[in-house]
Write a protein that holds these residues in place. Structure first.
Motif, PDB file in Angstrom:
ATOM      1  N   ARG A  86       0.842  -1.199   0.000  1.00 61.66           N
ATOM      2  CA  ARG A  86       0.000   0.000   0.000  1.00 61.66           C
ATOM      3  C   ARG A  86       0.883   1.258   0.000  1.00 61.66           C
ATOM      4  O   ARG A  86       0.693   2.164  -0.806  1.00 61.66           O
TER       5      ARG A  86
ATOM      6  N   TYR B 175      -8.493  -1.126 -11.286  1.00 57.17           N
ATOM      7  CA  TYR B 175      -8.655  -0.972  -9.831  1.00 57.17           C
ATOM      8  C   TYR B 175      -8.618  -2.319  -9.115  1.00 57.17           C
ATOM      9  O   TYR B 175      -8.203  -2.393  -7.960  1.00 57.17           O
TER      10      TYR B 175
ATOM     11  N   PHE C  26       2.853   1.634  -3.388  1.00 59.51           N
ATOM     12  CA  PHE C  26       2.071   2.150  -4.518  1.00 59.51           C
ATOM     13  C   PHE C  26       1.571   3.575  -4.279  1.00 59.51           C
ATOM     14  O   PHE C  26       1.391   4.327  -5.236  1.00 59.51           O
TER      15      PHE C  26
ATOM     16  N   PHE D 130      -5.581  -3.453  -7.383  1.00 58.11           N
ATOM     17  CA  PHE D 130      -5.242  -2.846  -6.093  1.00 58.11           C
ATOM     18  C   PHE D 130      -6.161  -3.311  -4.960  1.00 58.11           C
ATOM     19  O   PHE D 130      -6.010  -2.872  -3.823  1.00 58.11           O
TER      20      PHE D 130
ATOM     21  N   GLY E 201      -6.590   3.940  -6.957  1.00 64.38           N
ATOM     22  CA  GLY E 201      -6.612   2.486  -6.732  1.00 64.38           C
ATOM     23  C   GLY E 201      -6.215   2.134  -5.306  1.00 64.38           C
ATOM     24  O   GLY E 201      -6.869   1.317  -4.652  1.00 64.38           O
ATOM     25  N   VAL E 202      -5.127   2.743  -4.816  1.00 66.32           N
ATOM     26  CA  VAL E 202      -4.651   2.414  -3.471  1.00 66.32           C
ATOM     27  C   VAL E 202      -5.584   2.997  -2.408  1.00 66.32           C
ATOM     28  O   VAL E 202      -5.871   2.358  -1.402  1.00 66.32           O
TER      29      VAL E 202
ATOM     30  N   GLY F 175      -9.646   1.797  -4.203  1.00 61.43           N
ATOM     31  CA  GLY F 175      -9.851   0.499  -4.853  1.00 61.43           C
ATOM     32  C   GLY F 175     -11.155   0.487  -5.632  1.00 61.43           C
ATOM     33  O   GLY F 175     -11.567   1.483  -6.222  1.00 61.43           O
TER      34      GLY F 175
ATOM     35  N   MET G  73      -3.288   5.147  -9.969  1.00 62.12           N
ATOM     36  CA  MET G  73      -2.686   4.367  -8.876  1.00 62.12           C
ATOM     37  C   MET G  73      -3.132   4.901  -7.526  1.00 62.12           C
ATOM     38  O   MET G  73      -3.473   4.139  -6.620  1.00 62.12           O
TER      39      MET G  73
ATOM     40  N   SER H  13      -5.922  -2.022  -1.040  1.00 63.35           N
ATOM     41  CA  SER H  13      -6.474  -0.667  -1.019  1.00 63.35           C
ATOM     42  C   SER H  13      -6.848  -0.300   0.426  1.00 63.35           C
ATOM     43  O   SER H  13      -7.059  -1.170   1.273  1.00 63.35           O
TER      44      SER H  13
END
Lengths: 48, 308
Positions: free
Chosen positions: A10, B224, A13, B227, B92-93, B96, B89, B231
């Motif tokens: 986590r 997504y 990224f 991740f 996504g993190v 999600g 990104m 997430s």
């Protein structure tokens, strides 16, 4: 996936995403995005 | 099964529909554009919204991330899409597939269509499992590979996904612009009608198979989903308190088994399973809960298999 690995991925990224955004901003990539977004995309609407 | 699905209108669902509507308005709030048939040209269009929302929609206030990704990859400069990829990104993190469940206007349209009271189709498990990989193929081939490598003489490429597939582009951009601009209407040819046909198939699919496009075709959902495992916003199902009643699986719009696949690649974190769980075994696992023993003990059960 254990919690340490999850947290590490986590953070990795998050940092990678932030770095990418900064590089993109410095490279003025957002102008490419803006130029595309303010004109009618003929392909998107099915006539290009 | 259908009765249970209709009953899934608990607290989270009421909040979710408000958030979905707000998101749709925030992404498409330029009402003057709908009146004049002209696109918004303000600076917010340089910002990629987190959802599949066509930037050629006359009401759009931001840029579509999938369209932007193809535009940068396919530009003659051949630059790497740092800005777009970085933005995706981060979404996504941080969120999600919560983006799919709570923010996406095209997801909202599909959910409204799924409310039409017709008998839902249950896709055979094997076919369903295979079809779910299709969205990754769409992402890899139509969004990344073809725009990156299939170039014309000037070194530029087409936005392949937008041109041949994107139903959001047809619904939000193509059809409104055709209705508002007679000049564009004259240019409509076989490609436009192909996209209208595909849109019709996808919307009809959403009536019979909830979230049809999200399940099988959406490249943004595919991105997504990469991740989902880490997430920030997740859900968990506590198998120790689960009474195996199966209600969560019956109401899941993505057709997964939440007990085993919650917060997996296919879970859009919509919370319908949480709303119907009689044992309160399902919960959101937010960072705020990290030190709460109740959530800490149950979170181990949340790492499900995926996709399908």
């Amino acid at each position: 996936m254990d919690k340490t690995k999850t947290a590490a991925l986590r953070i990795f990224f998050l940092i990678l995403g932030a770095v990418f955004v900064i590089i993109g901003l410095l490279d003025k990539e957002y102008i490419n995005v803006l130029n595309k977004a303010v004109r009618i995309c003929l392909e998107c609407i099915g006539i290009g | 099964m259908h009765r249970d699905r209709m009953k899934a209108s608990g607290r989270i669902q009421k909040i979710r529909i408000i958030i979905q509507l707000c998101s749709a308005v925030l992404c498409n709030g330029y009402l003057a554009g709908l009146k004049r048939g002209r696109l918004f040209t303000g600076k917010t269009k340089a910002f990629c919204v987190p959802v599949l929302n066509c930037y050629s929609c006359p009401a759009a206030l931001g840029a579509c991330p999938i369209g932007s990704l193809q535009a940068v990859l396919g530009s003659s400069s051949g630059r790497f899409p740092f800005y777009v990829l970085g933005t995706l990104m981060l979404f996504g993190v941080l969120l999600g597939r919560l983006v799919c469940g709570f923010l996406c206007p095209f997801g909202l349209i599909q959910e409204l269509l799924a409310k039409i009271p017709v008998k839902k189709i249950s896709v055979p498990k094997k076919a369903d499992r295979l079809l779910r990989y299709l969205k990754y193929i769409v992402l890899a081939v139509f969004v990344i590979l073809l725009p990156s490598f299939f170039r014309n003489g000037l070194g530029a490429s087409l936005p392949w996904f937008c041109k041949y597939i994107c139903p959001a582009g047809t619904l939000e951009g193509g059809i409104p612009l055709m209705l508002l601009d007679p000049g564009l209407r004259d240019l409509a040819g076989p490609l436009f009608w192909w996209k209208v046909l595909l849109l019709a198939v996808i919307l009809a699919g959403a009536v019979f198979i909830p979230r049809f496009f999200c399940r099988y075709m959406c490249p943004l959902g595919a991105f997504y989903s990469l991740f989902s495992r880490f997430s920030l916003v997740r859900m968990t199902a506590d198998r120790r308190t689960c009474i195996s009643c199966g209600r969560c699986g019956e109401v899941c719009p993505m057709g997964i088994d939440p007990v085993h696949q919650i917060s997996g690649a296919e879970c859009i974190l919509c919370g319908r399973c949480k709303d119907v769980c009689p044992a309160s075994s399902i919960s959101y696992d937010l960072p705020l809960h990290a030190h709460d023993p109740k959530y800490r003990s149950s979170s181990e059960a949340g790492h499900g298999a995926s996709p399908g």
